[in-house]
Motif scaffolding. Sequence first.
Motif: not given
Lengths: 330, 258
Positions: B127-137, B104-111, B57-61, B139-142
């Motif tokens: 549209t770029t942000l929307a595309a990055i978001a679609a992929k990142s979402e 894990l708590v840090r991850q939980f708060f952030y995710s 995600q960082a690389r795309e952003l 991942e974040s859900a997991y």
Amino acid sequence: MYTQALNTAEADDRGLEDAAEAAQFQARIDAEERIEPNDWMPAAYRKTLTRQISQHAHSEIVGMLPEGNWITRAPTLRRKAALLAKVQDECGHGLYLYAAAETLGSSREELVDAMLAGKAKYSSIFNYPTLTWADIGTIGWLVDGAAIMNQIPLCRCSYGPYARAMIRVCKEESFHQRQGYEIMLTLCRGSDEQKAMAQDALNRWWWPVLMMFGPPDATSQHSDASTKWKIKRFSNDELRQKFVDATVPQAQYLGLTIPDPGMTQDADGHWRYSEIDWTEFKQVLAGNGPCNRDRMAARRKAHAEGAWVREAAAAYAAKRAQRQTAQAAE
Amino acid sequence: MATANIEVSETPLVLYALRRADDALILGHRLSEWCGHAPMLEEDMALSNIALDLIGQARELYSYAAKAEGGDNDEDKLAYLRDVRQYRNLLLVEQPNGDFAQTLVRQFFYSAFADLHWRAMMSSRDTTLAAIAAKSEKESAYHLRHASEWLIRLGDGTEESHTRAQAAIDHLWAFTGEMFAVDDGERALIHAGIAVDPGPLRGRWLQTLSDVAHEATLILPQNDWMQQGGRAGRHSEHLGHLLSELQSMQRTFPGLTW
């Protein structure tokens, strides 16, 4: 569940093995059939494989440490992601090798405990330090290259679960090897400083990598039985020679010098290397390599510091099961 | 020769992408520190996996920030040649791993936040942000599921794991407010339909936290004093050490190809 069932079967003392069963077993091996977990097998076959597969698994896990040493310092984001993915692959290899070993009747916990207690070995190569970024390239190129040389024949090993695990492992290792070589190529096409870094890494890793194939055939302990059982298909020296022959041209392409001034090419095209310093090998095996203590300490620390987490997971699972039983009873 | 820091022209859009990129990189880096040292092999795998998602995600952003900036910067220059004061990540993500509970708590708060944030960003007019978001979402859900399940195990596991999980929550709570803060530049992007307004996400974020905390028998702090400064480059002391490691190769060997 599967493993527990096998453990139970293991519990009865077979005593003297049935000669007819032993003959039938060897006939299956000779016919290139795969032996599966529930098949009859000699106790020594089981023991040999358990030792070999678990050592292989320990090597994957300990092997995460020298490369892991560079994850936080990888020079670009692409390299960082690739290295992290690679080390994660090694962990995955460890996991499915432990699973393969478990089919022989020992649990992962027992096997890991034996390693942490210093009773089980792992590959001596991981007792050397990774000092520069070029070490990451060199490990991929040479250490993974040597591992592939060892493991390709294991894809045809007589024990089914091990052979199948090796097919998957080899696919990933060959990707790692190309990745490592590409790191070296980038260094060798870079600045003088980068090229020197690459040469220095090759100088330090070359001999330890040759030692990865194990002691010379004349002194190897396990080869005879392993050969008869088709666990091992090539001798240590044969594999070492194959590796050297494959690697020398790769080093030449990089413009690097193999740190063996006595190396010559014979009439058949084989590269003949100089005498290996087996004293060093024995010292590293005996625990006196540069990083033996650090590697063991790191694994023991992770295990000890993770104990409360594993206990919590077990306690929660037990509570949950209890609640479900109670609910079902209502 | 020391490598100078790069200059970044922080237009609102560049800054917006950079802040999210820095969050993802720093948290990914922290998680990668676990690789080889986790409590069990399955977690070596899982934490590395999450780290890989975040670094991706960082690389795309970063690439998008560099493109939006329109100069010579690229993903590596942005990651490796800015110092502490130029980093724009949340204070939360730079906090040290601590024990497994703290990670894990840090991850939980952030995710729990990132999941909502990316989902909202999928409707960005950019549209770029929307595309990055679609992929990142995805991942974040997991990542959120993984962290939630662990928090429940730790909270409702043993006395020790409960104590550690509660201590981690109490310790990290003050770093959560920053996720919902917005400055003027960002406010303009929100009005333009490009950026996500985090304010309205707070209610759902808190609901996720409460649900999981309840199941984990853990208590969310009532204290509402929040630390801030990361978005403006005022960090904790921890970030400098992280960067000195992350950037060591690029700082030692300036301008080379790796």
